[in-house]
Each structure stands twice: as C-alpha cells, then as structure tokens.
Design an enzyme around this catalytic site. Structure first.
Site, PDB file in Angstrom:
ATOM      1  N   ILE A  12       1.033  -1.139   0.013  1.00  0.00           N
ATOM      2  CA  ILE A  12      -0.048  -0.019   0.093  1.00  0.00           C
ATOM      3  C   ILE A  12       0.952   1.299   0.289  1.00  0.00           C
ATOM      4  O   ILE A  12       1.470   1.352   1.045  1.00  0.00           O
ATOM      5  CB  ILE A  12      -0.985   0.033   1.139  1.00  0.00           C
ATOM      6  CG1 ILE A  12      -1.762  -1.297   1.314  1.00  0.00           C
ATOM      7  CG2 ILE A  12      -1.780   1.244   1.101  1.00  0.00           C
ATOM      8  CD1 ILE A  12      -3.068  -1.159   0.398  1.00  0.00           C
ATOM      9  N   HIS A  13       1.073   2.036  -1.336  1.00  0.00           N
ATOM     10  CA  HIS A  13       1.929   3.150  -1.306  1.00  0.00           C
ATOM     11  C   HIS A  13       0.965   4.520  -1.326  1.00  0.00           C
ATOM     12  O   HIS A  13      -0.251   4.258  -0.964  1.00  0.00           O
ATOM     13  CB  HIS A  13       2.718   2.930  -2.380  1.00  0.00           C
ATOM     14  CG  HIS A  13       2.250   2.659  -3.809  1.00  0.00           C
ATOM     15  ND1 HIS A  13       1.452   3.367  -4.584  1.00  0.00           N
ATOM     16  CD2 HIS A  13       1.861   1.255  -4.385  1.00  0.00           C
ATOM     17  CE1 HIS A  13       0.962   2.751  -5.632  1.00  0.00           C
ATOM     18  NE2 HIS A  13       1.210   1.716  -5.360  1.00  0.00           N
TER      19      HIS A  13
END
Length: 84
Positions: A12-13
């Site tokens: 999850i960026h």
C-alpha cells in the site's frame, strides 16, 4: 470487521492510501484499519502509509456508524484491486 490481503507487489503506497483516505473522509462514522492488532486511522493518508503494508499482509477493516457494512466492502474492494 472485514479482512483484506494486500496483493500488490508494491504494498500500500501513496496512491492507494490516498484512495482509501479520500473515500473514508466522506464517511461520517469512524474508520479504523488494523495490522497486527495496532489501530490506524482510515481517514488519514499518513496513518495508512505508516502501516507499511506489504504484499501478502492482512489488514482488518473496522467501520463504525451507518452503512458500516457497505463502507467496509468499499475499502476492501480498493485494497483487493491494487495491482501496482
């Protein structure tokens, strides 16, 4: 509470964290994400990013308020569909 598994090799960026926070901020109730029993604010991009979620990690989604089930599903769908 629902669980989602991060499928993206990049975890999850910023972009998916922003998508989750933007959707969550429109919701009147409380949104919490959990990783290893630690609670994070689902309305905060920085809080979501600080989770450091990587590929194959599990995140629990807790929504408190009206239409909680629908919001949990919507957040799970974002996490499930992150591919990059």
């Amino acid at each position: 509470m629902l669980e989602a598994v991060v499928k993206s090799k990049n975890g999850i960026h910023a972009r998916p964290a922003s998508m989750i926070a933007n959707l969550s901020s429109k919701y009147q109730g409380e949104i919490n994400l959990y990783k290893s029993d630690k609670k994070y604010n689902g309305k905060s991009i920085m809080s979501i990013m600080s989770m450091g979620l990587q590929e194959n990690e599990v995140v629990s989604i807790e929504v408190i308020g009206d239409q909680a089930d629908e919001m949990e599903l919507a957040i799970k769908e974002i996490i499930d569909n992150i591919t990059d």
